[in-house]
Design a protein around this motif. Structure first.
Motif, short mmCIF file in Angstrom:
data_model
loop_
_atom_site.label_atom_id
_atom_site.label_comp_id
_atom_site.label_asym_id
_atom_site.label_seq_id
_atom_site.Cartn_x
_atom_site.Cartn_y
_atom_site.Cartn_z
N UNK A 71 0.84 -1.19 0.00
CA UNK A 71 0.00 0.00 0.00
C UNK A 71 0.88 1.24 0.00
N UNK A 72 0.26 2.37 -0.28
CA UNK A 72 0.99 3.63 -0.29
C UNK A 72 1.59 3.93 1.08
N UNK A 73 0.82 3.73 2.15
CA UNK A 73 1.33 4.04 3.49
C UNK A 73 2.51 3.15 3.86
N UNK A 74 2.43 1.86 3.49
CA UNK A 74 3.55 0.96 3.80
C UNK A 74 4.79 1.32 3.00
N UNK A 75 4.60 1.70 1.74
CA UNK A 75 5.74 2.10 0.94
C UNK A 75 6.39 3.36 1.52
N UNK A 76 5.58 4.31 1.93
CA UNK A 76 6.13 5.52 2.55
C UNK A 76 6.96 5.16 3.78
N UNK A 77 6.43 4.25 4.60
CA UNK A 77 7.13 3.90 5.83
C UNK A 77 8.44 3.17 5.56
N UNK A 78 8.47 2.33 4.54
CA UNK A 78 9.65 1.49 4.29
C UNK A 78 10.65 2.13 3.32
N UNK A 79 10.15 2.84 2.32
CA UNK A 79 11.03 3.34 1.25
C UNK A 79 10.91 4.84 1.00
N UNK A 80 9.95 5.48 1.67
CA UNK A 80 9.62 6.85 1.30
C UNK A 80 10.78 7.83 1.34
N UNK A 81 11.57 7.80 2.40
CA UNK A 81 12.69 8.73 2.55
C UNK A 81 13.71 8.53 1.44
N UNK A 82 14.14 7.30 1.26
CA UNK A 82 15.16 7.02 0.25
C UNK A 82 14.62 7.26 -1.17
N UNK A 83 13.36 6.92 -1.40
CA UNK A 83 12.74 7.15 -2.70
C UNK A 83 12.74 8.64 -3.04
N UNK A 84 12.36 9.49 -2.07
CA UNK A 84 12.35 10.93 -2.31
C UNK A 84 13.75 11.45 -2.59
N UNK A 85 14.74 10.96 -1.85
CA UNK A 85 16.13 11.37 -2.12
C UNK A 85 16.54 11.00 -3.54
N UNK A 86 16.15 9.81 -3.97
CA UNK A 86 16.45 9.38 -5.34
C UNK A 86 15.81 10.34 -6.35
N UNK A 87 14.55 10.69 -6.14
CA UNK A 87 13.86 11.57 -7.07
C UNK A 87 14.51 12.95 -7.15
N UNK A 88 15.17 13.35 -6.07
CA UNK A 88 15.83 14.65 -6.05
C UNK A 88 17.34 14.54 -6.29
N UNK A 89 17.77 13.42 -6.86
CA UNK A 89 19.13 13.36 -7.40
C UNK A 89 20.21 12.85 -6.49
N UNK A 90 19.88 12.30 -5.31
CA UNK A 90 20.92 11.78 -4.43
C UNK A 90 21.68 10.65 -5.11
N UNK A 91 23.00 10.80 -5.21
CA UNK A 91 23.81 9.80 -5.88
C UNK A 91 23.73 8.45 -5.17
N UNK A 92 23.76 8.47 -3.86
CA UNK A 92 23.72 7.22 -3.10
C UNK A 92 22.39 6.51 -3.30
N UNK A 93 21.29 7.26 -3.25
CA UNK A 93 19.97 6.65 -3.43
C UNK A 93 19.79 6.15 -4.86
N UNK A 94 20.31 6.88 -5.84
CA UNK A 94 20.24 6.43 -7.24
C UNK A 94 21.02 5.13 -7.42
N UNK A 95 22.20 5.04 -6.82
CA UNK A 95 22.97 3.80 -6.91
C UNK A 95 22.21 2.63 -6.29
N UNK A 96 21.58 2.88 -5.17
CA UNK A 96 20.80 1.82 -4.51
C UNK A 96 19.71 1.27 -5.44
N UNK A 97 18.92 2.15 -6.03
CA UNK A 97 17.82 1.70 -6.88
C UNK A 97 18.33 1.17 -8.23
#
Length: 365
Positions: free
Chosen positions: A31-57
């Motif tokens: 669900x959306x709420x579970x995804x936010x809880x588990x991946x939300x922070x890192x996902x947002x960092x990826x969307x805003x260009x974080x090199x570390x988060x992009x490498x992870x995904x």
């Protein structure tokens, strides 16, 4: 051409987790709420260009690609990685595609985007609006495609599927059958409002958060080495902050090194964002001009107000560059068998999603 044509995602996000068992090509369902809880922070960092988060995904998507295309190890030249469309500045999806293509060492094709949208795509409310916005926007550039070549578009998320559908049309026009067109993405948003994408993007970068100024400064410093800021970063800073928060960002921005300020300000004209948001762009430019006047210098020899068009490649001119990712670069091709062996790592990262509703991924011979 349709949204779910050969769509393969790490996770499907929908209001009903049980529905995930009927979705082809996904790794897990939540669900959306579970995804936010588990991946939300890192996902947002990826969307805003974080090199570390992009490498992870990127690593997660490479693992998924090897599961979908097991024959890639033996016949890599039968596959083409498709870089999604952008104007000039990178996006999260183009940065993911660059990493993945470098790792797999397969041919790269590009979707060339001819113009900027008048609105942020993530804020368009309906599938109809999104489809209309995409019409005639793309062209293909890259290796010749035919019925023997499987192509896979890299995306971060698929919501209405407008980008993917338009890409399918373009690829079909240049000789690639729709059955050979695939999309590899992090998340497929099913049965959710188009605004959900914007909600995920701003989970960590809430424009009203009291620490948003420092979060934005830090995310600019965390972008891929020798890269420009992403189009999302520039648009968000120039257009999405309320007055109080923009003022706080402008003050923090003015305290940074002049080279850093110019690195950001040089990027905006590449996508026409200096003209689209002239007031906020000029307010940030003023701090750089003051720093230049105080130091009696002109960085890179060109005042921001008189940039040439097109601007030279950044690597040859800029004097400030973000630091490299902490966990190292993805290695080109490396060992193709490594892709298959990484599947266990994927299970570790997404173990909570797998515990919810694991879904078998379909392989393509």
């Amino acid at each position: 051409a349709h949204r779910n044509n050969n769509l393969h995602s790490l996770v499907v996000i929908s209001p009903d987790p049980a529905a995930g068992r009927a979705v082809e090509g996904c790794q897990a369902h939540t669900t959306l709420d579970d995804f936010k809880a588990m991946e939300g922070h890192q996902f947002a960092l990826m969307k805003y260009g974080s090199s570390e988060a992009l490498d992870h995904y990127a690593r997660r998507l490479v693992q998924l690609i090897f599961q979908v295309f097991p024959s890639m190890q033996d016949a890599p030249d039968q596959f083409v990685c498709i870089r999604p469309g952008n104007i000039c500045l990178p996006t999260a999806a183009t940065l993911l595609a660059d990493r993945i293509q470098k790792t797999l060492d397969v041919p790269m094709g590009r979707i060339v985007r001819g113009k900027a949208l008048t609105r942020d795509f993530a804020t368009l409310d309906s599938a109809e609006e999104r489809a209309k916005a995409m019409q005639g926007l793309f062209k293909y550039s890259g290796p010749q495609l035919d019925a023997a070549t499987a192509v896979f578009l890299i995306e971060d998320t698929v919501v209405s599927g407008s980008h993917y559908v338009e890409t399918q049309r373009v690829l079909e026009q240049v000789g690639c059958p729709l059955g050979k067109v695939h999309c590899i993405c992090i998340a497929s948003l099913e049965g959710l409002s188009a605004k959900t994408e914007s909600e995920l993007n701003e989970l960590y970068f809430n424009p009203r958060h009291p620490d948003i100024a420092q979060r934005l400064i830090q995310c600019l410093k965390d972008v891929t080495e020798n890269s420009d800021p992403t189009s999302r970063q520039v648009k968000f800073i120039l257009n999405s902050l309320p007055e109080e928060r923009f003022g706080e960002f402008a003050c923090a921005f003015a305290k940074e090194e002049p080279e850093f300020q110019q690195w950001f300000l040089l990027a905006a004209p590449e996508d026409g964002l200096d003209l689209k948001y002239p007031e906020t762009f000029e307010r940030l430019s003023a701090s750089l001009k003051q720093a230049q006047a105080k130091a009696d210098i002109t960085i890179v020899g060109t005042p921001v107000a008189s940039l040439p068009s097109p601007r030279p490649q950044r690597g040859a001119t800029k004097t400030w560059a973000p630091s490299a990712a902490q966990d190292g670069e993805l290695s080109p091709r490396a060992d193709r068998a490594h892709g298959a062996s990484c599947a266990a790592d994927f299970v570790t990262v997404y173990v909570r999603l797998d515990e919810l509703h694991p879904v078998q991924t379909n392989s393509v011979p």
